[in-house]
Design an enzyme around this catalytic site. Structure first.
Site, PDB file in Angstrom:
ATOM      1  N   GLY A 168      19.811  47.344  68.643  1.00 38.33           N
ATOM      2  CA  GLY A 168      19.192  48.006  69.791  1.00 38.33           C
ATOM      3  C   GLY A 168      17.952  48.788  69.397  1.00 38.33           C
ATOM      4  O   GLY A 168      17.374  49.502  70.228  1.00 38.33           O
TER       5      GLY A 168
ATOM      6  N   GLU B   9      19.746  56.663  64.029  1.00 35.89           N
ATOM      7  CA  GLU B   9      21.184  56.510  63.754  1.00 35.89           C
ATOM      8  C   GLU B   9      21.492  56.834  62.301  1.00 35.89           C
ATOM      9  O   GLU B   9      22.503  57.483  61.991  1.00 35.89           O
ATOM     10  CB  GLU B   9      21.629  55.086  64.061  1.00 35.89           C
ATOM     11  CG  GLU B   9      21.672  54.767  65.541  1.00 35.89           C
ATOM     12  CD  GLU B   9      22.030  53.322  65.838  1.00 35.89           C
ATOM     13  OE1 GLU B   9      22.560  53.065  66.916  1.00 35.89           O
ATOM     14  OE2 GLU B   9      21.765  52.449  64.990  1.00 35.89           O
TER      15      GLU B   9
ATOM     16  N   LYS C 175      23.064  47.577  61.325  1.00 41.88           N
ATOM     17  CA  LYS C 175      22.820  48.235  62.597  1.00 41.88           C
ATOM     18  C   LYS C 175      21.352  48.064  62.976  1.00 41.88           C
ATOM     19  O   LYS C 175      20.542  47.674  62.151  1.00 41.88           O
ATOM     20  CB  LYS C 175      23.168  49.733  62.500  1.00 41.88           C
ATOM     21  CG  LYS C 175      24.689  49.966  62.475  1.00 41.88           C
ATOM     22  CD  LYS C 175      25.065  51.444  62.461  1.00 41.88           C
ATOM     23  CE  LYS C 175      24.483  52.261  63.554  1.00 41.88           C
ATOM     24  NZ  LYS C 175      24.764  51.762  64.935  1.00 41.88           N
ATOM     25  N   GLY C 176      21.058  48.355  64.239  1.00 48.70           N
ATOM     26  CA  GLY C 176      19.669  48.301  64.674  1.00 48.70           C
ATOM     27  C   GLY C 176      19.373  47.209  65.672  1.00 48.70           C
ATOM     28  O   GLY C 176      18.223  47.005  66.052  1.00 48.70           O
TER      29      GLY C 176
ATOM     30  N   SER D  21      25.948  49.390  73.494  1.00 45.99           N
ATOM     31  CA  SER D  21      26.928  49.238  74.572  1.00 45.99           C
ATOM     32  C   SER D  21      28.289  49.825  74.198  1.00 45.99           C
ATOM     33  O   SER D  21      28.998  50.352  75.070  1.00 45.99           O
ATOM     34  CB  SER D  21      27.061  47.761  74.947  1.00 45.99           C
ATOM     35  OG  SER D  21      27.415  46.998  73.815  1.00 45.99           O
TER      36      SER D  21
HETATM   37  O1  LIG Z   1      20.250  50.027  67.400  1.00 47.94           O
HETATM   38  C1  LIG Z   1      21.362  49.899  67.907  1.00 47.94           C
HETATM   39  C2  LIG Z   1      22.615  50.162  67.243  1.00 47.94           C
HETATM   40  O2  LIG Z   1      22.627  50.041  65.860  1.00 47.94           O
HETATM   41  C3  LIG Z   1      23.886  49.667  67.908  1.00 47.94           C
HETATM   42  O3  LIG Z   1      24.888  50.553  67.542  1.00 47.94           O
HETATM   43  C4  LIG Z   1      24.286  48.261  67.507  1.00 47.94           C
HETATM   44  O4  LIG Z   1      23.225  47.380  67.825  1.00 47.94           O
HETATM   45  C5  LIG Z   1      25.569  47.802  68.221  1.00 47.94           C
HETATM   46  O5  LIG Z   1      25.362  47.748  69.587  1.00 47.94           O
HETATM   47  P1  LIG Z   1      26.464  47.197  70.582  1.00 47.94           P
HETATM   48  O6  LIG Z   1      27.580  48.165  70.578  1.00 47.94           O
HETATM   49  O7  LIG Z   1      25.759  47.111  71.908  1.00 47.94           O
HETATM   50  O8  LIG Z   1      26.852  45.829  70.091  1.00 47.94           O
END
Ligand SMILES: O=C[C@H](O)[C@H](O)[C@H](O)COP(=O)(O)O
Length: 242
Positions: free
Chosen positions: A99, A105, A96-97, A30
């Site tokens: 998502g 990434e 991270k991860g 996001s």
């Molecule tokens: O796999 C997803 C990533 O590592 C995202 O960058 C991480 O989960 C942060 O996501 P958000 O900005 O939605 O909190």
């Protein structure tokens, strides 16, 4: 400021590091999506960049908004990656991860001269591990890999549930066709040791600890200093964003 506005603030500050001609790694999540929206506005106004997306989800958004894309095969060396994170510690080691995009990434961040991580201040922690550590695994031998992950963590004094990430009924499948284990080990005092132990397990494809990859964190908060950049020793980033 609400949570979305904080993400926009962090993304806007990261955009100040983007200049004409850059080859950009474009993160997932996001917060990264707010960056894509702002980047698209700049592109519409004449900024010339090429982006390498870290997920299919990000690629779709970039295409919708007219951000020019390349692949890592075509553009294997990048100037800058901008991405979000689930947790950030004071040394800029990340989890991270959340998502599910951690593998691409990490490959993209490693191919980049610099990585700026953007987040709201809720992501800052003293010690990583409040957020469950995502571990990307090959579906083959899943149970054996789960047991090996728990055993490796145990040898480091870590324990806690290791859970297969699910969508409604099926395992969540990453862009690379793998599964995700979410490991709730709690505080991880030695991230390097855990990283090495996980990499030694054949069924583990990659894990969500990003060590030594982020050069700058831009953290938005609603206090007097709404955005700041933490600087890693040796980082090439040359100014703070206040
Ligand atoms: O796999 C997803 C990533 O590592 C995202 O960058 C991480 O989960 C942060 O996501 P958000 O900005 O939605 O909190």
């Amino acid at each position: 400021m609400d949570a979305r506005q904080l993400k926009v603030e962090a993304a806007r500050a990261a955009l100040a590091h983007v200049s004409d001609g850059m080859r950009l790694g474009i993160g997932t999540g996001s917060t990264a999506e707010e960056f894509v929206r702002l980047l698209a506005e700049k592109v519409a106004n004449g900024l010339t960049i090429v982006g390498v997306p870290t997920s299919e989800r990000t690629a779709i958004l970039c295409r919708e908004l007219g951000v020019p894309l390349s692949t890592l095969e075509e553009t294997p060396e990048l100037d800058l990656t901008v991405d979000g994170a689930d947790e950030i510690d004071p040394a800029l080691t990340l989890i991270k991860g959340g998502g599910g995009a951690l593998l691409r990434e990490k490959i993209v961040a490693a191919a980049s001269a610099r990585m700026i991580v953007i987040a709201d201040r809720s992501k800052m922690v003293e010690t990583l591990g409040r957020f469950p550590l995502p571990i990307e695994v090959n579906p083959f031998g899943l149970r054996a890999t789960e047991i090996a992950v728990a055993a490796a963590a145990g040898r480091l004094g870590l324990s806690g549930p290791v859970t297969l990430r699910m969508t409604e009924r099926e395992p969540f499948v990453t862009d690379g066709g793998h599964f995700i284990l979410d490991a709730s080990f709690g505080r991880i005092p030695d991230t390097r040791a855990l990283s090495n132990a996980l990499h030694a397990i054949p069924g583990v494809v990659e894990h969500g600890l990003f060590i030594g990859l982020a050069s700058t964190a831009i953290i938005a908060g609603d206090g007097t200093q709404s955005v700041y950049a933490a600087r890693k020793p040796g980082s090439s980033i040359d100014h703070d964003v206040a």
